[in-house]
Design an enzyme around this catalytic site. Structure first.
Site, PDB file in Angstrom:
ATOM      1  N   HIS A  34     -28.957 -41.154  22.690  1.00  0.00           N
ATOM      2  CA  HIS A  34     -29.596 -41.160  23.924  1.00  0.00           C
ATOM      3  C   HIS A  34     -29.910 -40.007  24.733  1.00  0.00           C
ATOM      4  O   HIS A  34     -30.621 -39.783  25.602  1.00  0.00           O
ATOM      5  CB  HIS A  34     -28.704 -41.993  25.073  1.00  0.00           C
ATOM      6  N   THR A  42     -19.024 -54.310  12.446  1.00  0.00           N
ATOM      7  CA  THR A  42     -20.269 -54.725  12.355  1.00  0.00           C
ATOM      8  C   THR A  42     -21.237 -53.654  12.822  1.00  0.00           C
ATOM      9  O   THR A  42     -21.072 -53.288  14.158  1.00  0.00           O
ATOM     10  CB  THR A  42     -20.518 -56.078  12.781  1.00  0.00           C
ATOM     11  N   CYS A  85     -15.017 -34.835  39.346  1.00  0.00           N
ATOM     12  CA  CYS A  85     -14.265 -35.211  40.580  1.00  0.00           C
ATOM     13  C   CYS A  85     -13.047 -35.989  40.099  1.00  0.00           C
ATOM     14  O   CYS A  85     -13.194 -37.140  39.330  1.00  0.00           O
ATOM     15  CB  CYS A  85     -15.039 -36.155  41.386  1.00  0.00           C
TER      16      CYS A  85
HETATM   17  C1  LIG Z   1     -22.496 -31.562  23.750  1.00  0.00           C
HETATM   18  C2  LIG Z   1     -22.158 -32.944  23.915  1.00  0.00           C
HETATM   19  N1  LIG Z   1     -21.257 -33.480  23.337  1.00  0.00           N
HETATM   20  C3  LIG Z   1     -20.892 -34.827  23.444  1.00  0.00           C
HETATM   21  C4  LIG Z   1     -21.350 -35.373  24.226  1.00  0.00           C
HETATM   22  C5  LIG Z   1     -20.825 -36.939  24.239  1.00  0.00           C
HETATM   23  O1  LIG Z   1     -21.951 -38.061  23.891  1.00  0.00           O
HETATM   24  P1  LIG Z   1     -22.141 -39.346  24.537  1.00  0.00           P
HETATM   25  O2  LIG Z   1     -22.353 -39.614  25.832  1.00  0.00           O
HETATM   26  O3  LIG Z   1     -23.069 -40.066  23.647  1.00  0.00           O
HETATM   27  O4  LIG Z   1     -20.744 -40.019  23.987  1.00  0.00           O
HETATM   28  C6  LIG Z   1     -22.322 -35.030  25.350  1.00  0.00           C
HETATM   29  C7  LIG Z   1     -22.952 -35.963  26.343  1.00  0.00           C
HETATM   30  O5  LIG Z   1     -23.195 -35.647  27.184  1.00  0.00           O
HETATM   31  C8  LIG Z   1     -22.858 -33.773  25.026  1.00  0.00           C
HETATM   32  O6  LIG Z   1     -23.773 -33.010  25.755  1.00  0.00           O
END
Ligand SMILES: Cc1ncc(COP(=O)(O)O)c(C=O)c1O
Length: 389
Positions: free
Chosen positions: A204, A240, A328
């Protein structure tokens, strides 16, 4: 500008690319088979999964698709890396080295290992947020089994000297993990070039779907599973598979390589325009992070005498979406651990916000932010409502 709103929080998440949605759709509709089923529909899903695994492996320079474990996102990949390596190597030693600026997915996984009898050293960065390879070397002990240092920081975008740190780990025979969630799909990332043994990524962050990611694990590295059940992912992650999500991630990764230099340059130019505009128009505005060893879309700024959260809410009312590293917790706002580790005091850390640009941002949007922000900061400074600001 979509719906009249300006989205400047691409480090938090990105919109799913329409071509990615299209690639995923068949696996949410007609091609719904379980990849473990032996009949036609199952085999079709298995084939899609295999192709996606090949594509992800190739995109990051893995030697074999068997080095890719699909996960439910970046946090799971980080947890699997830290806990999986710690449990697999615990007879060799119980010491882990990481940094004070990691994402909470690494920091809290490390803390939970600390609660289970492992010893964790948190290396601090310099004022620009860079972790010195020598500081990592000094933290190593005879019983160190794992080093985990992120590729780029999510709050400041600062890039870490991963090659040098990986070389130190290799020299000492220690497994090395990097959280590349902010870099994969943006910068070219090659695991052999970086020299890492494990690498986390999340779809994402590069215009793929949420809740899907991967952990690269070099063939020679042992890993204990977190999730037990069926034999999926070579018995390292049961359940799965999220076929549509995985197909979407592979498509997003493929698209990220198209016109990469031009896209990065466009984003960098817009970010630099925003940065220059803010720093010249607003007195008491300071850049956080390294001036150039930084991802092209990140801009983290401290505004003296301002509460970041108030600024964010006011920007939101003007249709501008950005974020802060503050969290927060039980009613009070906690300052960013990253900015505090870089030496900012609590007030400055709480007065900081992050803009992170993406491929669809325009010059008009940046100019709109530059029109709105200076008078807003001025107004907030003149109406300090919270004590201490
Ligand atoms: C550097 C870093 N590691 C790990 C994550 C965690 O990823 P996810 O939100 O896909 O679990 C993020 C998400 O912001 C991130 O920026």
């Amino acid at each position: 500008m979509e719906n009249g709103r300006i989205y400047l929080d691409h480090a938090a998440t990105t919109p799913v690319d329409p071509d990615v949605v299209e690639a995923m759709l068949p696996f949410l509709t007609s091609e719904f088979g379980n990849p473990s089923s032996i009949y036609y529909r199952g085999r079709q899903a298995r084939r899609a999964l295999d192709e996606a695994r090949d594509a992800v492996a190739q995109a990051i320079g893995a030697q074999s698709p068997r080095e890719i474990i699909f996960t439910g996102g970046g946090s799971e990949a980080d947890n699997l890396a830290l806990k999986g390596v710690a449990w697999a190597y615990r007879d060799r030693g119980r010491h882990i080295v990481t940094t004070a600026i990691e994402h909470h997915a690494v920091l809290r996984a490390a803390k939970s290992l600390g609660d289970q009898g492992f010893d964790v050293t948190y290396v601090r960065p310099d004022a620009h947020g860079i972790v010195a390879p020598e500081a990592v070397r000094e933290a190593i002990r005879d019983d160190t089994i794992l080093i985990s240092v992120m590729h780029a920081n999510n709050e400041t975008g600062t890039l870490q000297p991963i090659r040098e740190i990986a070389a130190i780990a290799r020299e000492r025979g220690i497994v090395f993990h990097t959280d590349a969630v902010q870099t994969v799909g943006h910068l070219p990332v090659d695991v052999s070039e970086l020299g890492c043994d494990l690498l986390s990524l999340a779809a994402h962050k590069f215009y793929g779907p949420k809740g899907v990611g991967a952990l690269y694990v070099r063939r020679s590295v042992s890993l204990a599973p977190l999730i037990h059940g069926g034999g999926q992912e070579q018995e390292r992650r049961a359940g799965t598979e999220n076929v549509a999500g995985i197909v979407g991630m592979a498509k997003a990764l493929e698209l990220s390589a198209v016109d990469r230099p031009q896209r990065l340059e466009k984003i960098r130019r817009l970010r630099d325009r925003l940065e220059a505009g803010i720093l010249s128009a607003i007195e008491g505005a300071r850049l956080n992070g390294h001036p150039h060893e930084r991802l092209p879309g990140h801009l983290n700024v401290t505004f003296d005498g301002i509460e970041g959260e108030s600024l964010l809410l006011n920007l939101d009312m003007q249709g501008i979406e950005a974020s802060s590293g503050s969290a927060c917790t039980s009613g009070s706002i906690e300052a960013s651990h990253v900015l505090l580790a870089m030496g900012l005091d609590r007030k400055a850390a709480l007065g900081s916000i992050r803009f992170s640009l993406g491929k669809r941002n325009t010059i008009e949007e940046i100019d709109r932010v530059l029109e709105v922000l200076p008078p807003l900061v001025e107004r907030l400074r003149n109406t300090r409502i919270s004590p201490g600001f």
